[in-house]
Design a protein around this motif. Structure first.
Motif, short mmCIF file in Angstrom:
data_model
loop_
_atom_site.label_atom_id
_atom_site.label_comp_id
_atom_site.label_asym_id
_atom_site.label_seq_id
_atom_site.Cartn_x
_atom_site.Cartn_y
_atom_site.Cartn_z
N SER A 43 0.82 -1.21 0.00
CA SER A 43 0.00 0.00 0.00
C SER A 43 0.86 1.26 0.00
O SER A 43 0.50 2.27 -0.61
CB SER A 43 -0.92 -0.02 1.22
OG SER A 43 -1.70 1.15 1.31
N THR A 45 3.42 1.90 -1.56
CA THR A 45 3.88 2.28 -2.91
C THR A 45 2.97 3.32 -3.54
O THR A 45 3.35 3.96 -4.52
CB THR A 45 3.95 1.06 -3.84
OG1 THR A 45 2.62 0.55 -4.07
CG2 THR A 45 4.84 -0.04 -3.26
N CYS A 47 0.26 2.47 -5.02
CA CYS A 47 -0.39 1.77 -6.13
C CYS A 47 -1.41 0.77 -5.58
O CYS A 47 -1.46 0.51 -4.38
CB CYS A 47 0.66 1.04 -6.98
SG CYS A 47 1.95 2.12 -7.61
N ASP A 48 -2.16 0.17 -6.47
CA ASP A 48 -3.12 -0.86 -6.08
C ASP A 48 -2.36 -2.06 -5.48
O ASP A 48 -1.43 -2.58 -6.10
CB ASP A 48 -3.94 -1.30 -7.29
CG ASP A 48 -4.90 -2.42 -6.96
OD1 ASP A 48 -5.89 -2.17 -6.24
OD2 ASP A 48 -4.64 -3.56 -7.41
N SER A 50 -3.12 -5.26 -4.93
CA SER A 50 -3.15 -6.53 -5.66
C SER A 50 -2.32 -6.46 -6.93
O SER A 50 -1.69 -7.45 -7.33
CB SER A 50 -4.59 -6.94 -5.97
OG SER A 50 -5.24 -5.95 -6.75
N THR A 51 -2.30 -5.31 -7.57
CA THR A 51 -1.50 -5.15 -8.79
C THR A 51 -0.02 -5.32 -8.49
O THR A 51 0.70 -6.04 -9.21
CB THR A 51 -1.75 -3.77 -9.43
OG1 THR A 51 -3.12 -3.66 -9.78
CG2 THR A 51 -0.89 -3.59 -10.68
N VAL A 52 0.45 -4.67 -7.44
CA VAL A 52 1.87 -4.77 -7.09
C VAL A 52 2.19 -6.18 -6.59
O VAL A 52 3.24 -6.74 -6.90
CB VAL A 52 2.27 -3.72 -6.04
CG1 VAL A 52 3.75 -3.82 -5.70
CG2 VAL A 52 1.96 -2.32 -6.55
N ARG A 54 0.92 -8.95 -7.54
CA ARG A 54 1.06 -9.84 -8.71
C ARG A 54 2.34 -9.55 -9.49
O ARG A 54 2.82 -10.42 -10.23
CB ARG A 54 -0.16 -9.70 -9.63
CG ARG A 54 -1.44 -10.29 -9.04
CD ARG A 54 -2.53 -10.40 -10.11
NE ARG A 54 -2.90 -9.09 -10.64
CZ ARG A 54 -3.86 -8.31 -10.16
NH1 ARG A 54 -4.55 -8.71 -9.09
NH2 ARG A 54 -4.14 -7.15 -10.71
N ALA A 55 2.89 -8.35 -9.33
CA ALA A 55 4.09 -7.97 -10.09
C ALA A 55 5.38 -8.47 -9.45
O ALA A 55 6.43 -8.46 -10.09
CB ALA A 55 4.15 -6.44 -10.21
N GLY A 91 -0.65 -12.77 -4.66
CA GLY A 91 0.54 -12.85 -5.49
C GLY A 91 1.01 -14.28 -5.68
O GLY A 91 0.72 -15.16 -4.85
N ARG A 273 6.57 2.45 -14.54
CA ARG A 273 5.50 1.74 -15.26
C ARG A 273 4.29 1.49 -14.37
O ARG A 273 3.13 1.59 -14.83
CB ARG A 273 6.05 0.42 -15.79
CG ARG A 273 5.15 -0.27 -16.81
CD ARG A 273 5.88 -1.37 -17.56
NE ARG A 273 6.26 -2.48 -16.72
CZ ARG A 273 7.51 -2.77 -16.37
NH1 ARG A 273 8.51 -2.01 -16.77
NH2 ARG A 273 7.77 -3.82 -15.61
N TYR A 274 4.53 1.20 -13.11
CA TYR A 274 3.42 0.93 -12.19
C TYR A 274 2.87 2.21 -11.55
O TYR A 274 1.90 2.15 -10.80
CB TYR A 274 3.84 -0.07 -11.12
CG TYR A 274 3.97 -1.47 -11.67
CD1 TYR A 274 2.84 -2.21 -12.02
CD2 TYR A 274 5.22 -2.05 -11.85
CE1 TYR A 274 2.97 -3.49 -12.53
CE2 TYR A 274 5.35 -3.33 -12.37
CZ TYR A 274 4.22 -4.04 -12.71
OH TYR A 274 4.35 -5.31 -13.24
#
Length: 510
Positions: A43, A45, A47-48, A50-52, A54-55, A91, A273-274
């Motif tokens: 959190s 970061t 960013c979302d 779940s998105t991070v 998975r990355a 993730g 990018r994120y």
């Protein structure tokens, strides 16, 4: 300044603490604690989550006490700690790693996987650690124990606990089980070199640590947020009982904690990018990872050439001097590591910058191998608040066996390589002391500790024979134990006899 797009940056940090006396105490497992910390780091970061999650390409888990040796985890454990956490967060990293025992591991693996990002091998990494020792103690004698057993399929690179790189049958036979007695030998050896008396040295230790408790008292993640005075720390009482000489309880790392920490690293390219805001980016300017000689081989048990070199190398790689550093977080399980590194840095006793951002292991908490991950989290937060400044993290592992340094700043900088491998070769080539395992005859006490934590008060001795060789011995002899407990036995002459269960010492009668 523009940097290589593969340059690693820390983009997220998170911490979590659960106290037994919290109104909403849940009795969380190591996995649960790490999940909360990792979620906070994701959190952070911006960013979302779940998105991070998975990355993330690689997740490194720092080993808990309960899986740091041959003993079983009394409340059960996950067979794949990092994947258990990532499964909760959505993730599925390509690679997960379980790091060996060692408090230097937090900084060591941040450096290791930052280098992997710089090499282009990965783009996103997470480091996590947690320690549920307080909950394990709470449920130890209860019938309603939770079961933290989990089975998760998937790859795991388990690097092994490697506890036997620090201890062996000889040291265990002679009572070197547990950190307080191990570091007691080192602090008393340092006292011997400085020529200080018992009370004088204890006062210096208390003066060193009292300001840390003031920091801990204000830290919302502290396990024991109580400010302590010098007098309170140095005075032995029923509450502040002796653990292992020279330490009363308030000079000993607090390992009964429920704490977790995590950090997320990305390449600059991935961070862009994120969509991680650039004000979140913190660069690793300097770093070093050094390994000390084996404990009993060291010529001076009151020194640490590896730690000194790590400090110097970290600053060299960063291209700064100690006056350029605005914050420090020095591993503080016991006074010895702090004394050594403070001296290597040349920091005065009253330096206003202080020596900790967390509050130190006896007061903030000593969550096993992952304490310095909290130090990194605090340092990252401070660097974001003070753009362009530098923060120093010093992480210690084993019996002052490994030392890792990280120097952080928001100022952009390309990845730099350290000379740690070359310096490790240099340390390994330093002179050593011969060790005699079965010793009979007269010798002198070089350093010592006393185990007040055993049913029978026992003296633990590192001695020197007349030919300069070193040996270990234990004693329950009333006269010698009294000298070790209430006097000053450094340099005292002893008689030693070998037995099937180790060397035994008495005061020399000749």
């Amino acid at each position: 300044m523009p940097v290589d797009p593969r340059t690693p940056v820390i983009v997220g940090v998170g911490q979590f603490t659960e106290r037994i006396d919290d109104p909403g105490y849940r009795g969380m497992s190591a996995v649960d604690l790490a999940t909360e910390a990792a979620r906070a780091a994701l959190s952070d970061t911006g960013c979302d989550v779940s998105t991070v999650a998975r990355a993330v390409d690689v997740v490194v888990g720092l080993r808990q006490f309960e899986i740091s040796g041959p003993m079983p985890a009394v409340l059960g454990k996950s067979n794949n700690y990092p994947r258990s956490v990532m499964r909760r967060l959505g993730g599925d990293p390509a690679r997960v790693v379980l790091e060996p025992v060692g408090g230097q591991g937090s900084q060591k693996v941040v450096t290791e996987f930052a280098a992997a990002i710089a090499a282009g091998d990965i783009e996103v990494a997470m480091v996590m650690g947690s320690e549920p020792g307080s909950t394990a103690k709470y449920f130890a004698d209860r019938d309603d124990k939770p079961d933290f057993t989990e089975h998760v399929d998937g790859q795991l690179e388990d690097r092994g606990h490697q506890i036997y790189s620090y201890i062996d049958e000889y040291t265990v036979t002679h009572g070197l089980t547990g950190a307080p007695v191990q570091y007691g030998l080192l602090d008393n050896a340092r006292r011997a070199r400085l020529g200080l008396g018992v009370d004088e040295y204890r006062h210096e230790m208390a003066e060193l640590f009292a300001p840390m408790s003031k920091v801990a008292a204000k830290n919302p993640f502290s396990s024991s947020p109580v400010e302590r005075s010098v007098s309170e720390i140095e005075t032995v009482t029923a509450e502040n009982r002796m653990i292992c000489d020279p330490y009363p309880r308030l000079l000993v790392a607090r390992d009964t904690v429920n704490q977790g920490a995590a950090t997320v690293l990305m390449s600059v390219d991935a961070a862009r990018r994120y969509g991680v805001p650039e004000e979140k980016w913190v660069y690793l300017h300097g770093h070093a990872d050094l390994v000390e000689q084996g404990l009993l081989s060291r010529p001076d048990l009151g020194a640490s050439p590896a730690a000194v070199r790590a400090v110097q190398e970290g600053l060299r790689v960063a291209g700064i001097g100690v006056d350029d550093v605005s914050t420090f977080d020095l591993y503080s399980c016991f006074p010895f590591p702090v004394f050594v590194v403070r001296e290597a840095l040349g920091i005065a006793d009253d330096d206003p910058r202080g020596l900790t951002l967390t509050g130190g292991l006896p007061y903030f908490g000593g969550p096993g191998n992952s304490y310095s991950l909290h130090g990194i989290a605090e340092t990252v937060a401070e660097m974001r608040d003070k753009p362009g400044r530098f923060g120093f993290v010093g992480a210690n592992g084993g019996i002052m066996s490994k030392y890792s340094v990280g120097i952080y700043s928001t100022s952009p900088v390309d990845w730099r390589v350290s000379r740690s491998a070359e310096l490790n070769t240099e340390v390994a080539a330093l002179p050593t002391v011969p060790v005699v395992k079965e010793f009979d005859g007269a010798g002198a006490i070089e350093t010592y500790s006393v185990r007040y934590d055993w049913p029978v008060r026992t003296g633990i001795i590192v001695g020197r024979a007349e030919d300069g060789s070193r040996f270990m011995a234990t004693t329950e002899d009333a006269e010698l134990v009294a000298l070790m407990s209430d006097g000053d036995p450094l340099g005292a002459r002893i008689s030693v006899q070998s037995t099937a269960n180790g060397n035994r010492a008495t005061l020399f009668a000749g």
